[in-house]
Design a protein around this motif. Structure first.
Motif, PDB file in Angstrom:
ATOM      1  N   LEU A  21       0.821  -1.209   0.000  1.00  0.00           N
ATOM      2  CA  LEU A  21       0.000   0.000   0.000  1.00  0.00           C
ATOM      3  C   LEU A  21       0.859   1.266   0.000  1.00  0.00           C
ATOM      4  O   LEU A  21       0.523   2.251  -0.671  1.00  0.00           O
ATOM      5  CB  LEU A  21      -0.949   0.002   1.193  1.00  0.00           C
ATOM      6  CG  LEU A  21      -2.054  -1.045   1.139  1.00  0.00           C
ATOM      7  CD1 LEU A  21      -2.834  -1.057   2.443  1.00  0.00           C
ATOM      8  CD2 LEU A  21      -2.971  -0.807  -0.046  1.00  0.00           C
ATOM      9  N   GLU A  22       1.969   1.238   0.710  1.00  0.00           N
ATOM     10  CA  GLU A  22       2.888   2.379   0.701  1.00  0.00           C
ATOM     11  C   GLU A  22       3.483   2.595  -0.692  1.00  0.00           C
ATOM     12  O   GLU A  22       3.629   3.729  -1.152  1.00  0.00           O
ATOM     13  CB  GLU A  22       3.994   2.180   1.731  1.00  0.00           C
ATOM     14  CG  GLU A  22       3.531   2.333   3.158  1.00  0.00           C
ATOM     15  CD  GLU A  22       4.587   1.946   4.177  1.00  0.00           C
ATOM     16  OE1 GLU A  22       5.595   1.292   3.812  1.00  0.00           O
ATOM     17  OE2 GLU A  22       4.394   2.289   5.363  1.00  0.00           O
ATOM     18  N   ALA A  23       3.824   1.512  -1.373  1.00  0.00           N
ATOM     19  CA  ALA A  23       4.366   1.616  -2.728  1.00  0.00           C
ATOM     20  C   ALA A  23       3.325   2.171  -3.698  1.00  0.00           C
ATOM     21  O   ALA A  23       3.641   2.994  -4.558  1.00  0.00           O
ATOM     22  CB  ALA A  23       4.872   0.247  -3.201  1.00  0.00           C
ATOM     23  N   ILE A  24       2.081   1.735  -3.550  1.00  0.00           N
ATOM     24  CA  ILE A  24       0.999   2.238  -4.397  1.00  0.00           C
ATOM     25  C   ILE A  24       0.770   3.720  -4.123  1.00  0.00           C
ATOM     26  O   ILE A  24       0.613   4.518  -5.058  1.00  0.00           O
ATOM     27  CB  ILE A  24      -0.294   1.422  -4.164  1.00  0.00           C
ATOM     28  CG1 ILE A  24      -0.108  -0.001  -4.688  1.00  0.00           C
ATOM     29  CG2 ILE A  24      -1.496   2.096  -4.816  1.00  0.00           C
ATOM     30  CD1 ILE A  24      -1.180  -0.970  -4.231  1.00  0.00           C
ATOM     31  N   GLN A  25       0.770   4.101  -2.854  1.00  0.00           N
ATOM     32  CA  GLN A  25       0.583   5.499  -2.475  1.00  0.00           C
ATOM     33  C   GLN A  25       1.691   6.371  -3.068  1.00  0.00           C
ATOM     34  O   GLN A  25       1.427   7.450  -3.593  1.00  0.00           O
ATOM     35  CB  GLN A  25       0.579   5.611  -0.952  1.00  0.00           C
ATOM     36  CG  GLN A  25       0.395   7.016  -0.432  1.00  0.00           C
ATOM     37  CD  GLN A  25       0.475   7.078   1.088  1.00  0.00           C
ATOM     38  OE1 GLN A  25       1.125   6.253   1.724  1.00  0.00           O
ATOM     39  NE2 GLN A  25      -0.186   8.055   1.664  1.00  0.00           N
ATOM     40  N   GLU A  26       2.927   5.901  -2.990  1.00  0.00           N
ATOM     41  CA  GLU A  26       4.057   6.664  -3.519  1.00  0.00           C
ATOM     42  C   GLU A  26       3.962   6.803  -5.042  1.00  0.00           C
ATOM     43  O   GLU A  26       4.178   7.884  -5.586  1.00  0.00           O
ATOM     44  CB  GLU A  26       5.374   5.993  -3.136  1.00  0.00           C
ATOM     45  CG  GLU A  26       6.582   6.757  -3.604  1.00  0.00           C
ATOM     46  CD  GLU A  26       7.889   6.141  -3.142  1.00  0.00           C
ATOM     47  OE1 GLU A  26       8.937   6.636  -3.593  1.00  0.00           O
ATOM     48  OE2 GLU A  26       7.878   5.173  -2.361  1.00  0.00           O
ATOM     49  N   ALA A  40       2.752  10.236  -9.736  1.00  0.00           N
ATOM     50  CA  ALA A  40       1.985  10.445 -10.969  1.00  0.00           C
ATOM     51  C   ALA A  40       1.238  11.771 -10.922  1.00  0.00           C
ATOM     52  O   ALA A  40       1.107  12.454 -11.942  1.00  0.00           O
ATOM     53  CB  ALA A  40       1.019   9.291 -11.185  1.00  0.00           C
ATOM     54  N   LEU A  41       0.755  12.148  -9.745  1.00  0.00           N
ATOM     55  CA  LEU A  41       0.044  13.422  -9.609  1.00  0.00           C
ATOM     56  C   LEU A  41       0.960  14.631  -9.785  1.00  0.00           C
ATOM     57  O   LEU A  41       0.490  15.722 -10.098  1.00  0.00           O
ATOM     58  CB  LEU A  41      -0.649  13.497  -8.240  1.00  0.00           C
ATOM     59  CG  LEU A  41      -1.831  12.564  -8.043  1.00  0.00           C
ATOM     60  CD1 LEU A  41      -2.335  12.668  -6.603  1.00  0.00           C
ATOM     61  CD2 LEU A  41      -2.944  12.865  -9.025  1.00  0.00           C
ATOM     62  N   LEU A  58       6.836  14.107   2.517  1.00  0.00           N
ATOM     63  CA  LEU A  58       5.439  14.545   2.438  1.00  0.00           C
ATOM     64  C   LEU A  58       4.549  13.620   3.231  1.00  0.00           C
ATOM     65  O   LEU A  58       3.616  14.061   3.912  1.00  0.00           O
ATOM     66  CB  LEU A  58       4.979  14.602   0.980  1.00  0.00           C
ATOM     67  CG  LEU A  58       5.637  15.622   0.080  1.00  0.00           C
ATOM     68  CD1 LEU A  58       5.161  15.446  -1.354  1.00  0.00           C
ATOM     69  CD2 LEU A  58       5.333  17.021   0.560  1.00  0.00           C
ATOM     70  N   PHE A  59       4.785  12.330   3.140  1.00  0.00           N
ATOM     71  CA  PHE A  59       3.973  11.352   3.852  1.00  0.00           C
ATOM     72  C   PHE A  59       4.188  11.483   5.365  1.00  0.00           C
ATOM     73  O   PHE A  59       3.264  11.276   6.134  1.00  0.00           O
ATOM     74  CB  PHE A  59       4.288   9.933   3.403  1.00  0.00           C
ATOM     75  CG  PHE A  59       4.012   9.677   1.946  1.00  0.00           C
ATOM     76  CD1 PHE A  59       3.012  10.362   1.283  1.00  0.00           C
ATOM     77  CD2 PHE A  59       4.746   8.752   1.248  1.00  0.00           C
ATOM     78  CE1 PHE A  59       2.754  10.124  -0.057  1.00  0.00           C
ATOM     79  CE2 PHE A  59       4.489   8.498  -0.091  1.00  0.00           C
ATOM     80  CZ  PHE A  59       3.486   9.187  -0.746  1.00  0.00           C
ATOM     81  N   ALA A  60       5.386  11.812   5.769  1.00  0.00           N
ATOM     82  CA  ALA A  60       5.695  11.947   7.199  1.00  0.00           C
ATOM     83  C   ALA A  60       4.915  13.103   7.818  1.00  0.00           C
ATOM     84  O   ALA A  60       4.537  13.046   8.988  1.00  0.00           O
ATOM     85  CB  ALA A  60       7.186  12.143   7.399  1.00  0.00           C
TER      86      ALA A  60
END
Length: 68
Positions: free
Chosen positions: A19-24, A29-30, A64-66
């Protein structure tokens, strides 16, 4: 594809890592400027497309995630 190496690793940790890899990947992509990419594509400027895409894909998203 979600990692299915459940025989070796903890299944919950595998799911979290996937899930972390997908989120990254989604965050990167955004970052791609779609209008700029479309303009370069219309001009057949492959080098510009590659450069712009590579810049976004090499961006470090972990800070950013942190914060979120």
């Amino acid at each position: 594809m979600i990692d299915a190496s459940h025989n070796i690793k903890d299944p919950w940790r595998i799911c979290i890592q996937s899930l972390e890899a997908i989120q990254e990947a989604y965050a990167k992509a955004l970052l791609i400027d779609q209008s700029q990419l479309r303009t370069a594509q219309m001009k057949n400027d492959v080098v510009r497309c590659q450069r712009d895409t590579s810049e976004c894909l090499s961006y470090r998203c972990q800070p950013l995630f942190a914060r979120s």
